[in-house]
Motif scaffolding. Structure first.
Motif, short mmCIF file in Angstrom:
data_model
loop_
_atom_site.label_atom_id
_atom_site.label_comp_id
_atom_site.label_asym_id
_atom_site.label_seq_id
_atom_site.Cartn_x
_atom_site.Cartn_y
_atom_site.Cartn_z
N MET A 1 34.84 35.27 -26.96
CA MET A 1 33.80 36.09 -27.54
C MET A 1 32.53 35.90 -26.72
O MET A 1 32.04 34.80 -26.57
CB MET A 1 33.58 35.68 -29.00
N ASP A 2 32.01 36.97 -26.18
CA ASP A 2 30.84 36.89 -25.32
C ASP A 2 29.54 36.82 -26.11
O ASP A 2 28.65 36.06 -25.80
CB ASP A 2 30.80 38.10 -24.38
N ALA A 3 29.42 37.66 -27.13
CA ALA A 3 28.20 37.71 -27.91
C ALA A 3 28.55 37.98 -29.37
O ALA A 3 29.59 38.56 -29.67
CB ALA A 3 27.28 38.80 -27.38
N ALA A 4 27.67 37.56 -30.24
CA ALA A 4 27.89 37.78 -31.66
C ALA A 4 27.60 39.23 -32.03
O ALA A 4 26.75 39.89 -31.44
CB ALA A 4 26.98 36.85 -32.46
N ILE A 5 28.30 39.71 -33.04
CA ILE A 5 28.03 41.02 -33.62
C ILE A 5 26.78 40.85 -34.48
O ILE A 5 26.71 39.92 -35.29
CB ILE A 5 29.22 41.50 -34.46
N LEU A 6 25.80 41.72 -34.32
CA LEU A 6 24.53 41.55 -35.01
C LEU A 6 24.33 42.49 -36.20
O LEU A 6 23.33 42.37 -36.90
CB LEU A 6 23.37 41.74 -34.03
N GLU A 7 25.27 43.39 -36.46
CA GLU A 7 25.14 44.28 -37.60
C GLU A 7 26.27 44.00 -38.60
O GLU A 7 27.41 43.74 -38.20
CB GLU A 7 25.18 45.73 -37.16
N SER A 8 25.92 44.07 -39.87
CA SER A 8 26.88 43.82 -40.93
C SER A 8 26.54 44.74 -42.10
O SER A 8 25.37 45.01 -42.36
CB SER A 8 26.78 42.36 -41.38
N SER A 56 30.15 42.50 -44.14
CA SER A 56 31.41 42.87 -43.51
C SER A 56 31.71 41.99 -42.30
O SER A 56 32.85 41.89 -41.85
CB SER A 56 31.37 44.34 -43.08
N VAL A 57 30.67 41.32 -41.78
CA VAL A 57 30.77 40.43 -40.63
C VAL A 57 29.96 39.17 -40.97
O VAL A 57 28.85 39.28 -41.48
CB VAL A 57 30.18 41.10 -39.37
N PRO A 58 30.48 37.97 -40.72
CA PRO A 58 29.69 36.76 -40.97
C PRO A 58 28.50 36.68 -40.02
O PRO A 58 28.46 37.35 -38.99
CB PRO A 58 30.68 35.62 -40.74
#
Length: 70
Positions: A1-8, A56-58
């Protein structure tokens, strides 16, 4: 995983209202007020923030911890 998902998508457990939010990257968010019913959401026991409990995403910090453990 390169970068975290920032929207949830946060979903209120009281009324079911859902809204796409951008998560902070520098801190956990302990409180969130539902725009529809005005309930103040708090993390469930064992979760660090409202995104981990109702999103929806931690949160980014949990995503990165999971990626480094894999």
């Amino acid at each position: 995983m390169d970068a975290a998902i920032l929207e949830s998508v946060l979903t209120c457990p009281h009324c079911g209202f859902a809204k796409l939010e951008t998560m902070p990257t520098d801190a956990c968010q302990f409180f969130y007020e539902c725009q529809q019913c005005k309930a103040v959401l708090r993390p469930l026991p064992g979760d660090c923030c409202v995104y981990c409990s109702y999103g929806s995403v931690p949160c980014p910090s949990v995503q990165l911890q999971r990626a480094s453990a894999a």
